[in-house]
Design a protein around this motif. Structure first.
Motif, PDB file in Angstrom:
ATOM      1  N   HIS A  69     -12.049  59.696  -4.628  1.00  0.00           N
ATOM      2  CA  HIS A  69     -12.653  58.540  -5.302  1.00  0.00           C
ATOM      3  C   HIS A  69     -11.974  57.264  -4.832  1.00  0.00           C
ATOM      4  CE1 HIS A  69      -9.247  59.477  -7.935  1.00  0.00           C
ATOM      5  NE2 HIS A  69      -9.412  58.368  -8.626  1.00  0.00           N
ATOM      6  N   HIS A  71     -10.151  54.749  -6.190  1.00  0.00           N
ATOM      7  CA  HIS A  71      -8.983  54.050  -6.766  1.00  0.00           C
ATOM      8  C   HIS A  71      -7.863  53.888  -5.724  1.00  0.00           C
ATOM      9  CE1 HIS A  71     -10.476  55.325 -11.011  1.00  0.00           C
ATOM     10  NE2 HIS A  71     -11.115  54.274 -10.547  1.00  0.00           N
ATOM     11  N   ASP A  73      -4.721  54.239  -5.552  1.00  0.00           N
ATOM     12  CA  ASP A  73      -3.685  55.263  -5.323  1.00  0.00           C
ATOM     13  C   ASP A  73      -4.214  56.477  -4.551  1.00  0.00           C
ATOM     14  OD1 ASP A  73      -5.141  55.532  -7.713  1.00  0.00           O
ATOM     15  OD2 ASP A  73      -3.630  56.801  -8.658  1.00  0.00           O
ATOM     16  N   HIS A  74      -5.500  56.460  -4.208  1.00  0.00           N
ATOM     17  CA  HIS A  74      -6.082  57.584  -3.453  1.00  0.00           C
ATOM     18  C   HIS A  74      -6.585  57.193  -2.068  1.00  0.00           C
ATOM     19  CE1 HIS A  74      -6.113  60.393  -6.945  1.00  0.00           C
ATOM     20  NE2 HIS A  74      -6.023  59.242  -7.582  1.00  0.00           N
ATOM     21  N   HIS A 167     -14.513  59.647 -14.399  1.00  0.00           N
ATOM     22  CA  HIS A 167     -13.314  58.825 -14.179  1.00  0.00           C
ATOM     23  C   HIS A 167     -13.638  57.685 -13.206  1.00  0.00           C
ATOM     24  CE1 HIS A 167      -9.169  57.757 -13.343  1.00  0.00           C
ATOM     25  NE2 HIS A 167      -9.360  58.022 -12.059  1.00  0.00           N
ATOM     26  N   ASP A 186      -8.803  63.057  -9.808  1.00  0.00           N
ATOM     27  CA  ASP A 186      -8.393  62.696 -11.167  1.00  0.00           C
ATOM     28  C   ASP A 186      -9.361  63.222 -12.223  1.00  0.00           C
ATOM     29  OD1 ASP A 186      -6.315  61.403  -9.977  1.00  0.00           O
ATOM     30  OD2 ASP A 186      -6.947  59.373 -10.504  1.00  0.00           O
TER      31      ASP A 186
HETATM   32 ZN   LIG Z   1      -8.253  57.451 -10.306  1.00  0.00          ZN
END
Ligand SMILES: [Zn+2]
Length: 320
Positions: A69, A71, A73-74, A167, A186
């Motif tokens: 996804h 975000h 941090d990914h 999410h 997540d």
């Molecule tokens: Zn996330």
């Protein structure tokens, strides 16, 4: 770093976010792939290099990146691997990687209108400028392949794509049917319930997604897929989704009950409900808390327990 079996290893990367470390997964097959790419910091990049080395590899060995996804941090380190030519994910992720101006304008407009409709006072509207997150920690690029529900991962035909919006609208997970391994991003975390976050509708569409309802449906779907073990984006590996998922669902129903009680003899705007539910957090974390409240309101409305009305452009809800 953890070698999970012959074809898959877990690499753990620090992030500057409250959630702590993030896991990415190295998959060996016809091609060498990384699922997710941590955050764009020096420490994260060093952690990746060190752990790849422990596994006997170099950044140069990675051929493609698959993302769960959008975000930060990914998706942070997608530009760092010299040989990576393929970046594979849900189509909604591309606007984040390309920093599409039209998309971000649409994003801000949606939240501005939404906050006003929810009864958020003028003085809090400046939070909208920070909403699209810390893009300086996210990688830039272009998707080269788009995947969705039912597809097989390029170069790894044993892994099938499972759509897991909730999410994030771009959220996908990956299932290996032969042994029930599930790379869950997540979608399912052991130590915390993943926040289903409010996002605008796709460009050109009017109706906003209802992320908590999507999230619940996709948790229920996961109970039917034969998942044995979840390899998550954060926290410990999960072996007991048959217990964990029903617990998550019933906790959420309990939180919704609390919201229903508030609306029993009175009508409230989503902002007023948020103030009641999160008296200490609503001012500093208005985006997250309003998103959570909206989820509970969507859920109660879907159950026929509350009704909305719009008076002079302001939304309010009351129990039926
Ligand atoms: Zn996330």
């Amino acid at each position: 770093m953890k070698v999970l079996n012959q074809t898959i290893s877990q690499i753990t990367i620090p992030t500057p976010f409250a959630v702590g470390d993030v896991h990415v997964y190295l998959i060996k097959g016809d091609t060498m792939s990384l699922v997710d790419a941590g955050v764009k910091t020096k420490q994260a990049w060093e952690a990746v290099q060190t752990q790849l080395k422990e596994l006997g590899y170099f950044p140069n060995d990675i051929e493609q990146i698959i993302l769960t996804h959008h975000h930060p941090d990914h998706i942070g380190l997608i530009e760092e691997f010299p040989r990576v030519e393929s970046i594979i994910a849900h189509e909604d992720l591309n606007a984040w990687l390309t920093r599409d101006e039209t998309f971000f304008q649409h994003y801000e407009n949606f939240f501005k209108d939404f906050f006003i409709t929810c009864g958020v006072p003028e003085k809090y509207l400046s939070i909208i400028d920070k909403l699209h997150g810390q893009l300086n920690l996210a990688g830039r690029g272009n998707l080269t392949s788009i995947i969705n529900e039912g597809d097989y991962l390029p170069g790894h035909p044993e892994w099938q794509v499972v759509e897991t919006a909730g999410h994030a609208q771009s959220h996908l997970s990956f299932l290996r049917q032969s042994d029930g391994l599930f790379i869950g991003g997540d979608h399912i975390l052991k130590h915390i319930s993943s926040n289903p976050l409010l996002e605008p509708p796709p460009l050109g569409e009017q109706k906003r997604p209802k992320p908590l309802l999507q999230y619940r449906n996709n948790l229920q779907k996961c109970l039917t897929l034969g998942i044995q073990q979840v390899l998550p984006g954060h926290g410990s590996i999960i072996d007991n989704i048959d217990e964990l998922i029903p617990t998550r669902l019933s906790r959420q129903e309990q939180r919704a009950k609390k919201v229903l009680t508030l609306l029993e003899n009175t009508s409230m705007t989503p902002f007023q409900v948020t103030q009641k539910l999160f008296p200490k957090r609503y001012e500093t974390q208005l985006d997250l808390t309003l998103s959570e409240t909206t989820g509970q309101l969507d859920f109660l409305e879907s159950q026929g327990l509350i009704q909305q009305e719009v008076i002079e452009g302001i939304l309010s809800y009351h129990a039926v």
